[in-house]
Design a protein around this motif. Sequence first.
Motif, PDB file in Angstrom:
ATOM      1  N   HIS A 156       0.797  -1.230   0.000  1.00 53.31           N
ATOM      2  CA  HIS A 156       0.000   0.000   0.000  1.00 53.31           C
ATOM      3  C   HIS A 156       0.829   1.280   0.000  1.00 53.31           C
ATOM      4  CE1 HIS A 156      -3.899  -1.931   0.358  1.00 53.31           C
ATOM      5  NE2 HIS A 156      -3.440  -2.687   1.340  1.00 53.31           N
ATOM      6  N   GLN A 157       2.072   1.209   0.457  1.00 51.32           N
ATOM      7  CA  GLN A 157       2.888   2.423   0.526  1.00 51.32           C
ATOM      8  C   GLN A 157       4.146   2.355  -0.327  1.00 51.32           C
ATOM      9  OE1 GLN A 157       3.467   3.239   4.760  1.00 51.32           O
ATOM     10  NE2 GLN A 157       1.534   4.384   4.789  1.00 51.32           N
ATOM     11  N   GLY A 158       4.426   1.203  -0.919  1.00 52.46           N
ATOM     12  CA  GLY A 158       5.559   1.085  -1.827  1.00 52.46           C
ATOM     13  C   GLY A 158       6.923   1.192  -1.178  1.00 52.46           C
ATOM     14  N   LEU A 159       6.994   0.938   0.137  1.00 54.76           N
ATOM     15  CA  LEU A 159       8.288   1.033   0.821  1.00 54.76           C
ATOM     16  C   LEU A 159       9.176  -0.153   0.462  1.00 54.76           C
ATOM     17  CD1 LEU A 159       7.189   2.212   4.391  1.00 54.76           C
ATOM     18  CD2 LEU A 159       8.034   3.595   2.488  1.00 54.76           C
ATOM     19  N   LYS A 160      10.492   0.088   0.482  1.00 56.87           N
ATOM     20  CA  LYS A 160      11.447  -0.958   0.150  1.00 56.87           C
ATOM     21  C   LYS A 160      12.681  -0.856   1.053  1.00 56.87           C
ATOM     22  CE  LYS A 160      10.240  -1.035  -4.792  1.00 56.87           C
ATOM     23  NZ  LYS A 160      10.760  -0.874  -6.181  1.00 56.87           N
ATOM     24  N   GLY A 161      13.424  -1.934   1.122  1.00 56.66           N
ATOM     25  CA  GLY A 161      14.721  -1.936   1.783  1.00 56.66           C
ATOM     26  C   GLY A 161      14.702  -1.508   3.232  1.00 56.66           C
ATOM     27  N   ALA A 162      15.664  -0.649   3.587  1.00 56.78           N
ATOM     28  CA  ALA A 162      15.807  -0.217   4.976  1.00 56.78           C
ATOM     29  C   ALA A 162      14.598   0.570   5.453  1.00 56.78           C
ATOM     30  CB  ALA A 162      17.081   0.616   5.117  1.00 56.78           C
ATOM     31  N   ALA A 163      14.011   1.367   4.567  1.00 53.53           N
ATOM     32  CA  ALA A 163      12.840   2.156   4.949  1.00 53.53           C
ATOM     33  C   ALA A 163      11.686   1.247   5.339  1.00 53.53           C
ATOM     34  CB  ALA A 163      12.422   3.071   3.798  1.00 53.53           C
ATOM     35  N   LEU A 164      11.562   0.124   4.656  1.00 56.23           N
ATOM     36  CA  LEU A 164      10.497  -0.834   4.952  1.00 56.23           C
ATOM     37  C   LEU A 164      10.693  -1.454   6.329  1.00 56.23           C
ATOM     38  CD1 LEU A 164       8.010  -2.373   3.881  1.00 56.23           C
ATOM     39  CD2 LEU A 164       9.582  -4.004   2.832  1.00 56.23           C
ATOM     40  N   ARG A 165      11.923  -1.880   6.611  1.00 57.85           N
ATOM     41  CA  ARG A 165      12.205  -2.485   7.910  1.00 57.85           C
ATOM     42  C   ARG A 165      12.077  -1.475   9.042  1.00 57.85           C
ATOM     43  NH1 ARG A 165      14.752  -6.828  10.229  1.00 57.85           N
ATOM     44  NH2 ARG A 165      15.939  -6.383  12.125  1.00 57.85           N
ATOM     45  N   ASP A 166      12.566  -0.260   8.816  1.00 58.22           N
ATOM     46  CA  ASP A 166      12.499   0.779   9.854  1.00 58.22           C
ATOM     47  C   ASP A 166      11.043   1.105  10.209  1.00 58.22           C
ATOM     48  OD1 ASP A 166      15.222   0.884   9.881  1.00 58.22           O
ATOM     49  OD2 ASP A 166      15.386   2.710   8.673  1.00 58.22           O
ATOM     50  N   ARG A 167      10.184   1.170   9.191  1.00 60.59           N
ATOM     51  CA  ARG A 167       8.770   1.456   9.449  1.00 60.59           C
ATOM     52  C   ARG A 167       8.110   0.309  10.209  1.00 60.59           C
ATOM     53  NH1 ARG A 167       4.780   4.514  11.144  1.00 60.59           N
ATOM     54  NH2 ARG A 167       2.799   4.122  10.080  1.00 60.59           N
ATOM     55  N   ALA A 168       8.482  -0.934   9.896  1.00 60.63           N
ATOM     56  CA  ALA A 168       7.934  -2.081  10.612  1.00 60.63           C
ATOM     57  C   ALA A 168       8.334  -2.029  12.088  1.00 60.63           C
ATOM     58  CB  ALA A 168       8.401  -3.378   9.971  1.00 60.63           C
ATOM     59  N   ILE A 169       9.593  -1.678  12.347  1.00 61.21           N
ATOM     60  CA  ILE A 169      10.060  -1.552  13.734  1.00 61.21           C
ATOM     61  C   ILE A 169       9.329  -0.412  14.430  1.00 61.21           C
ATOM     62  CG2 ILE A 169      12.051  -0.938  15.168  1.00 61.21           C
ATOM     63  CD1 ILE A 169      13.805  -2.419  13.139  1.00 61.21           C
ATOM     64  N   GLU A 170       9.120   0.677  13.717  1.00 54.91           N
ATOM     65  CA  GLU A 170       8.395   1.819  14.278  1.00 54.91           C
ATOM     66  C   GLU A 170       6.975   1.423  14.676  1.00 54.91           C
ATOM     67  OE1 GLU A 170       6.776   6.230  12.855  1.00 54.91           O
ATOM     68  OE2 GLU A 170       8.172   5.094  11.589  1.00 54.91           O
ATOM     69  N   LEU A 171       6.312   0.643  13.832  1.00 52.63           N
ATOM     70  CA  LEU A 171       4.947   0.205  14.129  1.00 52.63           C
ATOM     71  C   LEU A 171       4.912  -0.717  15.344  1.00 52.63           C
ATOM     72  CD1 LEU A 171       3.665  -0.445  10.508  1.00 52.63           C
ATOM     73  CD2 LEU A 171       2.700   1.207  12.123  1.00 52.63           C
ATOM     74  N   MET A 172       5.866  -1.624  15.435  1.00 56.51           N
ATOM     75  CA  MET A 172       5.901  -2.534  16.575  1.00 56.51           C
ATOM     76  C   MET A 172       6.213  -1.786  17.866  1.00 56.51           C
ATOM     77  SD  MET A 172       7.600  -5.993  14.971  1.00 56.51           S
ATOM     78  CE  MET A 172       7.067  -7.060  16.304  1.00 56.51           C
ATOM     79  N   THR A 173       6.998  -0.736  17.754  1.00 56.70           N
ATOM     80  CA  THR A 173       7.247   0.114  18.924  1.00 56.70           C
ATOM     81  C   THR A 173       5.976   0.859  19.313  1.00 56.70           C
ATOM     82  OG1 THR A 173       9.544   0.414  18.225  1.00 56.70           O
ATOM     83  CG2 THR A 173       8.663   1.995  19.831  1.00 56.70           C
ATOM     84  N   LEU A 174       5.231   1.301  18.308  1.00 61.14           N
ATOM     85  CA  LEU A 174       3.998   2.053  18.542  1.00 61.14           C
ATOM     86  C   LEU A 174       2.966   1.222  19.301  1.00 61.14           C
ATOM     87  CD1 LEU A 174       2.768   4.849  17.909  1.00 61.14           C
ATOM     88  CD2 LEU A 174       1.817   3.851  15.825  1.00 61.14           C
ATOM     89  N   VAL A 175       2.917  -0.076  19.017  1.00 61.88           N
ATOM     90  CA  VAL A 175       1.955  -0.943  19.711  1.00 61.88           C
ATOM     91  C   VAL A 175       2.583  -1.588  20.951  1.00 61.88           C
ATOM     92  CG1 VAL A 175       0.605  -1.393  17.649  1.00 61.88           C
ATOM     93  CG2 VAL A 175       2.492  -2.925  18.219  1.00 61.88           C
ATOM     94  N   GLU A 176       3.720  -1.058  21.363  1.00 59.70           N
ATOM     95  CA  GLU A 176       4.346  -1.395  22.643  1.00 59.70           C
ATOM     96  C   GLU A 176       4.818  -2.841  22.716  1.00 59.70           C
ATOM     97  OE1 GLU A 176       1.522  -0.268  25.594  1.00 59.70           O
ATOM     98  OE2 GLU A 176       1.463   1.835  24.975  1.00 59.70           O
ATOM     99  N   ILE A 177       5.410  -3.328  21.624  1.00 60.87           N
ATOM    100  CA  ILE A 177       6.044  -4.647  21.627  1.00 60.87           C
ATOM    101  C   ILE A 177       7.505  -4.473  22.019  1.00 60.87           C
ATOM    102  CG2 ILE A 177       6.782  -6.592  20.189  1.00 60.87           C
ATOM    103  CD1 ILE A 177       4.255  -6.262  18.570  1.00 60.87           C
ATOM    104  N   PRO A 178       7.948  -5.092  23.104  1.00 59.35           N
ATOM    105  CA  PRO A 178       9.342  -4.913  23.536  1.00 59.35           C
ATOM    106  C   PRO A 178      10.322  -5.563  22.570  1.00 59.35           C
ATOM    107  CG  PRO A 178       8.223  -6.576  24.876  1.00 59.35           C
ATOM    108  CD  PRO A 178       7.179  -5.948  24.005  1.00 59.35           C
ATOM    109  N   ASP A 179      11.503  -4.960  22.469  1.00 59.92           N
ATOM    110  CA  ASP A 179      12.574  -5.444  21.592  1.00 59.92           C
ATOM    111  C   ASP A 179      12.042  -5.701  20.186  1.00 59.92           C
ATOM    112  OD1 ASP A 179      15.007  -6.265  20.718  1.00 59.92           O
ATOM    113  OD2 ASP A 179      15.079  -8.121  21.900  1.00 59.92           O
ATOM    114  N   PRO A 180      11.484  -4.674  19.540  1.00 58.73           N
ATOM    115  CA  PRO A 180      10.798  -4.880  18.260  1.00 58.73           C
ATOM    116  C   PRO A 180      11.687  -5.407  17.141  1.00 58.73           C
ATOM    117  CG  PRO A 180      11.133  -2.533  18.697  1.00 58.73           C
ATOM    118  CD  PRO A 180      11.481  -3.263  19.956  1.00 58.73           C
ATOM    119  N   ALA A 181      12.962  -5.008  17.103  1.00 59.37           N
ATOM    120  CA  ALA A 181      13.844  -5.472  16.031  1.00 59.37           C
ATOM    121  C   ALA A 181      14.001  -6.989  16.074  1.00 59.37           C
ATOM    122  CB  ALA A 181      15.203  -4.783  16.144  1.00 59.37           C
TER     123      ALA A 181
END
Length: 324
Positions: A119-144
């Motif tokens: 839906h957003q066309g993200l790729k590479g590092a930007a894709l992974r960084d956004r996934a980590i950001e989302l997991m942090t947003l929903v309060e999942i510890p050690d998201p990486a």
Amino acid sequence: MSLLDIRNLSVAFGARKKPFRAVENVNLTVEHGEIVGIVGESGSGKSVTMMAMMGLLEKQGRVSADTLQFDGHDMLTLSARERRKIIGKDIAMIFQDPMSCLNPSYTVGRQIMEVLALHQGLKGAALRDRAIELMTLVEIPDPARRLEAYPHQLSGGMSQRVAIAMAIACKPKLLIADEPTTALDVTIQAQIMELLVNLQKTQGMALILITHDLAVVAEIAHKAVVMYAGQIAEVSAVPAIFRRPHHPYTQALLKSIPEHSKGTERLFTLPGIVPGQFDRPIGCLLAPRCPYVQQQCSAQRPELTVTDNYAVRCYFPLNASGQP
């Protein structure tokens, strides 16, 4: 213009000659940033209504409506390709059991990133960084590290947080939460509900909460929709609906709350059962169980009557003293 506008939505299953209408003539509006609680017994049509709006029942049932608009889009006339651009991006849904909506064959990180890539066309590092950001947003510890986990390696609460991260990945305008805490422990339920409310406030999205928990509706919702046997029985603002219900079924739901039965041997219940496919009455669907039933109720099915402050499907709405 309302964010979501539904008029006379019906969903039928089974043979065309003798269909079963799981949802019948539902009218519903949701405004931008509004929290709407939909309550009712199991099988009352709460989830089916939302799934029909999203176009998820095309193979299983027959959906019809006079109006089915979301954010200016006519959902009835959109092609499957056009609908896919909206579903998952502007409209997202959280289902009851997180383990049933997460693919056990892929890591949770891959599943979150798939949504972002689509839906957003993200790729590479930007894709992974956004996934980590989302997991942090929903309060999942050690998201990486949790990005590499499979669903079976997470608890129910963590799995539900992953499902929420996937749902909010594209900052939807409408989030539908279908009993999001049913499969969770009580302490985790409170955390998930607090998380959803905080996300709704910070992201400004509308939230439809399908639930059996009237206390949650009373605490967080702006408007309550009460459904019975596939129909909307009552729509009213919160907390007004708790102070003065207008439909006998709404009154019965509130009376069934344990706090209202203190000092008694049994909780309050309505006699009888919800009508099924082959025993639906000609008149009001609640008539066989209603303590206030009158002759007109059994002879003709009432329409949803809309006033300035509420909408009710009843010939004899309850007054301030709780009587028709």
